[in-house]
Write a protein that holds these residues in place. Structure first.
Motif, PDB file in Angstrom:
ATOM      1  N   ARG A  12       0.834  -1.192   0.000  1.00  0.00           N
ATOM      2  CA  ARG A  12       0.000   0.000   0.000  1.00  0.00           C
ATOM      3  C   ARG A  12       0.872   1.245   0.000  1.00  0.00           C
ATOM      4  N   GLY A  13       0.391   2.308  -0.618  1.00  0.00           N
ATOM      5  CA  GLY A  13       1.139   3.544  -0.692  1.00  0.00           C
ATOM      6  C   GLY A  13       1.196   4.260   0.646  1.00  0.00           C
ATOM      7  N   PRO A  14       2.126   5.212   0.811  1.00  0.00           N
ATOM      8  CA  PRO A  14       2.295   5.896   2.102  1.00  0.00           C
ATOM      9  C   PRO A  14       1.079   6.713   2.521  1.00  0.00           C
ATOM     10  N   GLN A  15       0.359   7.319   1.552  1.00  0.00           N
ATOM     11  CA  GLN A  15      -0.826   8.087   1.924  1.00  0.00           C
ATOM     12  C   GLN A  15      -1.862   7.184   2.593  1.00  0.00           C
ATOM     13  N   SER A  16      -2.114   6.033   1.985  1.00  0.00           N
ATOM     14  CA  SER A  16      -3.078   5.087   2.546  1.00  0.00           C
ATOM     15  C   SER A  16      -2.619   4.580   3.903  1.00  0.00           C
ATOM     16  N   ARG A  17      -1.323   4.316   4.047  1.00  0.00           N
ATOM     17  CA  ARG A  17      -0.798   3.823   5.321  1.00  0.00           C
ATOM     18  C   ARG A  17      -0.967   4.867   6.423  1.00  0.00           C
ATOM     19  N   LEU A  18      -0.735   6.138   6.099  1.00  0.00           N
ATOM     20  CA  LEU A  18      -0.861   7.187   7.111  1.00  0.00           C
ATOM     21  C   LEU A  18      -2.314   7.355   7.554  1.00  0.00           C
ATOM     22  N   LEU A  19      -3.234   7.338   6.582  1.00  0.00           N
ATOM     23  CA  LEU A  19      -4.652   7.511   6.910  1.00  0.00           C
ATOM     24  C   LEU A  19      -5.227   6.306   7.647  1.00  0.00           C
ATOM     25  N   THR A  20      -4.513   5.182   7.593  1.00  0.00           N
ATOM     26  CA  THR A  20      -4.931   3.996   8.346  1.00  0.00           C
ATOM     27  C   THR A  20      -4.293   3.956   9.726  1.00  0.00           C
ATOM     28  N   SER A  21      -3.005   4.303   9.806  1.00  0.00           N
ATOM     29  CA  SER A  21      -2.276   4.171  11.069  1.00  0.00           C
ATOM     30  C   SER A  21      -2.566   5.302  12.048  1.00  0.00           C
ATOM     31  N   TYR A  22      -2.858   6.508  11.543  1.00  0.00           N
ATOM     32  CA  TYR A  22      -3.058   7.630  12.473  1.00  0.00           C
ATOM     33  C   TYR A  22      -4.313   7.456  13.329  1.00  0.00           C
ATOM     34  N   PRO A  23      -5.448   6.995  12.774  1.00  0.00           N
ATOM     35  CA  PRO A  23      -6.601   6.736  13.644  1.00  0.00           C
ATOM     36  C   PRO A  23      -6.301   5.705  14.734  1.00  0.00           C
ATOM     37  N   VAL A  24      -5.454   4.724  14.432  1.00  0.00           N
ATOM     38  CA  VAL A  24      -5.082   3.728  15.441  1.00  0.00           C
ATOM     39  C   VAL A  24      -4.288   4.397  16.562  1.00  0.00           C
TER      40      VAL A  24
ATOM     41  N   LEU B   1      -6.918  16.207  17.149  1.00  0.00           N
ATOM     42  CA  LEU B   1      -6.968  17.396  16.301  1.00  0.00           C
ATOM     43  C   LEU B   1      -6.168  17.181  15.014  1.00  0.00           C
ATOM     44  N   ALA B   2      -5.021  16.535  15.135  1.00  0.00           N
ATOM     45  CA  ALA B   2      -4.197  16.274  13.951  1.00  0.00           C
ATOM     46  C   ALA B   2      -4.912  15.345  12.979  1.00  0.00           C
ATOM     47  N   LEU B   3      -5.608  14.346  13.511  1.00  0.00           N
ATOM     48  CA  LEU B   3      -6.362  13.429  12.648  1.00  0.00           C
ATOM     49  C   LEU B   3      -7.461  14.180  11.900  1.00  0.00           C
ATOM     50  N   ALA B   4      -8.109  15.126  12.556  1.00  0.00           N
ATOM     51  CA  ALA B   4      -9.141  15.920  11.879  1.00  0.00           C
ATOM     52  C   ALA B   4      -8.556  16.674  10.691  1.00  0.00           C
ATOM     53  N   VAL B   5      -7.349  17.209  10.863  1.00  0.00           N
ATOM     54  CA  VAL B   5      -6.681  17.917   9.755  1.00  0.00           C
ATOM     55  C   VAL B   5      -6.340  16.938   8.636  1.00  0.00           C
ATOM     56  N   LEU B   6      -5.808  15.765   9.002  1.00  0.00           N
ATOM     57  CA  LEU B   6      -5.445  14.758   7.999  1.00  0.00           C
ATOM     58  C   LEU B   6      -6.640  14.341   7.153  1.00  0.00           C
ATOM     59  N   LEU B   7      -7.755  14.086   7.807  1.00  0.00           N
ATOM     60  CA  LEU B   7      -8.933  13.627   7.075  1.00  0.00           C
ATOM     61  C   LEU B   7      -9.534  14.743   6.220  1.00  0.00           C
ATOM     62  N   THR B   8      -9.496  15.965   6.733  1.00  0.00           N
ATOM     63  CA  THR B   8     -10.066  17.092   5.993  1.00  0.00           C
ATOM     64  C   THR B   8      -9.264  17.418   4.744  1.00  0.00           C
ATOM     65  N   PHE B   9      -7.943  17.348   4.858  1.00  0.00           N
ATOM     66  CA  PHE B   9      -7.072  17.744   3.749  1.00  0.00           C
ATOM     67  C   PHE B   9      -6.288  16.553   3.188  1.00  0.00           C
ATOM     68  N   ARG B  10      -6.879  15.378   3.238  1.00  0.00           N
ATOM     69  CA  ARG B  10      -6.170  14.166   2.807  1.00  0.00           C
ATOM     70  C   ARG B  10      -5.781  14.193   1.341  1.00  0.00           C
ATOM     71  N   ARG B  11      -6.531  14.923   0.507  1.00  0.00           N
ATOM     72  CA  ARG B  11      -6.189  14.984  -0.917  1.00  0.00           C
ATOM     73  C   ARG B  11      -4.834  15.648  -1.147  1.00  0.00           C
ATOM     74  N   ALA B  12      -4.412  16.490  -0.213  1.00  0.00           N
ATOM     75  CA  ALA B  12      -3.118  17.160  -0.358  1.00  0.00           C
ATOM     76  C   ALA B  12      -1.957  16.184  -0.238  1.00  0.00           C
ATOM     77  N   LEU B  13      -2.227  14.985   0.275  1.00  0.00           N
ATOM     78  CA  LEU B  13      -1.170  13.992   0.444  1.00  0.00           C
ATOM     79  C   LEU B  13      -0.974  13.134  -0.791  1.00  0.00           C
ATOM     80  N   SER B  14      -1.789  13.353  -1.820  1.00  0.00           N
ATOM     81  CA  SER B  14      -1.656  12.597  -3.059  1.00  0.00           C
ATOM     82  C   SER B  14      -0.595  13.226  -3.946  1.00  0.00           C
ATOM     83  N   ARG B  15       0.039  12.373  -4.755  1.00  0.00           N
ATOM     84  CA  ARG B  15       1.018  12.874  -5.710  1.00  0.00           C
ATOM     85  C   ARG B  15       0.333  13.821  -6.689  1.00  0.00           C
ATOM     86  N   PRO B  16       0.996  14.939  -7.074  1.00  0.00           N
ATOM     87  CA  PRO B  16       0.391  15.876  -8.010  1.00  0.00           C
ATOM     88  C   PRO B  16      -0.083  15.192  -9.284  1.00  0.00           C
ATOM     89  N   ALA B  17      -1.195  15.679  -9.820  1.00  0.00           N
ATOM     90  CA  ALA B  17      -1.768  15.095 -11.038  1.00  0.00           C
ATOM     91  C   ALA B  17      -0.750  15.113 -12.160  1.00  0.00           C
TER      92      ALA B  17
END
Length: 431
Positions: A289-301, A397-413
């Motif tokens: 799995r890519g790092p973005q997916s790993r971060l969005l999975t591991s941070y809630p834990v 609070l950090a998780l709220a920021v991650l989930l709100t702006f998660r698209r910013a963690l994707s590689r540029p189009a």
């Protein structure tokens, strides 16, 4: 659409990582040069407490140096990206030695209190950021390689080891030799190790301000903060820093409240040990799995682990339970922190990575200061067990920021096809 690989990639692991061409030339001096980073603040505390008799004042002066380091050191990273690490590091280690010497003189000469705070600012601001520079060298050598996660894990383990050894050494010097011995050793090792690290110019990233054959710069000079994903990662690192700072204070308050202050080191050691174990494991796994997916999975834990620790603290003074949950929290920290550093290589242009890594390490320091402050206030005003709420609050609070702006963690189009580093070239799909 893919580009052909020039060689079959091997399984990512520490053995392959350490066989990277030129790695040992910067790893060994980098290991020496980063040790003083964890000695600075504790050495300031011990010196100032000796000269003033106040732990409160000593903590405030130390915090001033820490905040100065976190806010101003990224500018040094930006200069390193533009002009080269050696060009910034060589004068930097000399300047740091001078500013630390000034702080020692101010403290030993019983100067006014304002002078202590004034001297702490440049002492913290000039502390060389070796860890981000080492990470930037790995990124330059391993561009788009699966070994980047392994390198990030390796560096996290090394940093954790630094924060185990550094404070112990500083305390031994300040209490067994002279109250200023910790700061003297800190500045001396930074000077020697920093110069040795700077001498390894062959492995440093190419400066983005280097003139090209046409007479201009090689490319546009990009600030790391201009990348939206970096700002999101800073928020994530602030939350992680609040875990470190909050646990340091809350564990101290808790063990004192139950009449066993000696348990503090053991319980925090369990947390740090969990962090190190998880870091080693993360680096040894070949992730699909890519790092973005790993971060969005591991941070809630991580948030759940911190929340569980806070709830357990309210239920009763059960040291064994809190120690076990502290270890679990440590196990959850490393995957998040390592993945944040891994994402820098994906999101940030090569010419701004040292600055980006410096912002992330600075965010941990700021979060640590905030976590210590919040946990201390809660412990004083509500009760020792309330300090454990600080890590849960910060990560939530950090998780709220991650989930709100998660698209910013994707590689540029548009994606990119790039060299994958020396000896580790793999094909990359263009999105």
């Amino acid at each position: 659409m893919t580009s052909p690989a020039t060689s079959a990639p091997q399984r990512a692991g520490y053995g392959q990582l350490l066989r990277t061409e030129g790695a040992w030339s910067f790893l060994l001096p980098g290991f020496l040069a980063r040790q003083p980073y964890a000695m600075l603040t504790i050495s300031i505390v011990l010196l100032v407490e000796h000269t003033t008799g106040s732990f409160g004042l000593a903590g405030a002066v130390s915090a001033t140096a820490g905040v100065s380091m976190a806010l101003l050191s990224p500018q040094g990273g930006k200069l390193a990206d533009r002009f080269g690490q050696a060009a910034v590091l060589v004068p930097g280690v000399f300047l740091h030695a001078v500013t630390v010497g000034a702080l020692i003189a101010v403290a030993l000469l019983d100067a006014p209190l304002w002078a202590l705070f004034a001297a702490a600012v440049p002492a913290g601001a000039t502390a060389p950021q070796i860890s981000p520079m080492v990470r930037a060298r790995w990124a330059a050598r391993l561009e788009q390689s699966p070994l980047m996660t392994t390198a990030a894990a390796f560096e996290s383990v090394t940093d954790e080891f630094t924060f185990v050894v550094g404070p112990v050494l500083a305390t031994a010097l300040c209490t067994g030799v002279h109250p200023a011995a910790g700061l003297i050793a800190e500045a001396s090792v930074f000077l020697l190790g920093g110069l040795a690290f700077a001498a390894q110019r062959r492995t440093q990233p190419v400066p983005n301000g280097k003139p090209s054959k046409s007479g201009g710069a090689d490319g546009p000079r990009t600030s790391a903060l201009a990348v939206p994903g970096v700002r999101v990662l800073i928020a994530a690192m602030l939350g992680i820093g609040m875990v470190f700072g909050g646990l340091q204070i809350s564990l101290t308050a808790f063990t004192e409240s139950i009449g066993h202050p000696g348990l503090n080191g053991l319980m925090y050691g369990a947390f740090a040990g969990g962090n190190m174990i998880a870091a080693v494991i993360v680096g040894a796994v070949q992730w699909k799995r890519g790092p973005q997916s790993r971060l969005l999975t591991s941070y809630p834990v991580l948030v759940l682990a911190a929340a569980s620790l806070a709830v357990a603290a309210q239920l009763g003074p059960w040291a064994i339970l809190l120690g076990a949950l502290g270890t679990l929290t440590g196990l959850c920290v490393a995957p998040c922190m390592i993945t944040c550093f891994t994402l820098v290589e994906t999101l940030v242009p090569a010419g701004a990575r040292t600055e980006a890594f410096t912002w992330l390490t600075g965010a941990i320091a700021l979060g640590q200061a905030a976590g210590s402050t919040v946990a201390g206030q809660l412990a004083d005003q509500v009760g020792a067990e309330s300090g454990f709420l600080a890590p849960a609050l910060g990560t939530g609070l950090a998780l709220a920021v991650l989930l709100t702006f998660r698209r910013a963690l994707s590689r540029p189009a548009g994606g990119r096809v790039a060299a994958r580093g020396v000896g580790h070239r793999t094909a990359v799909t263009v999105d």
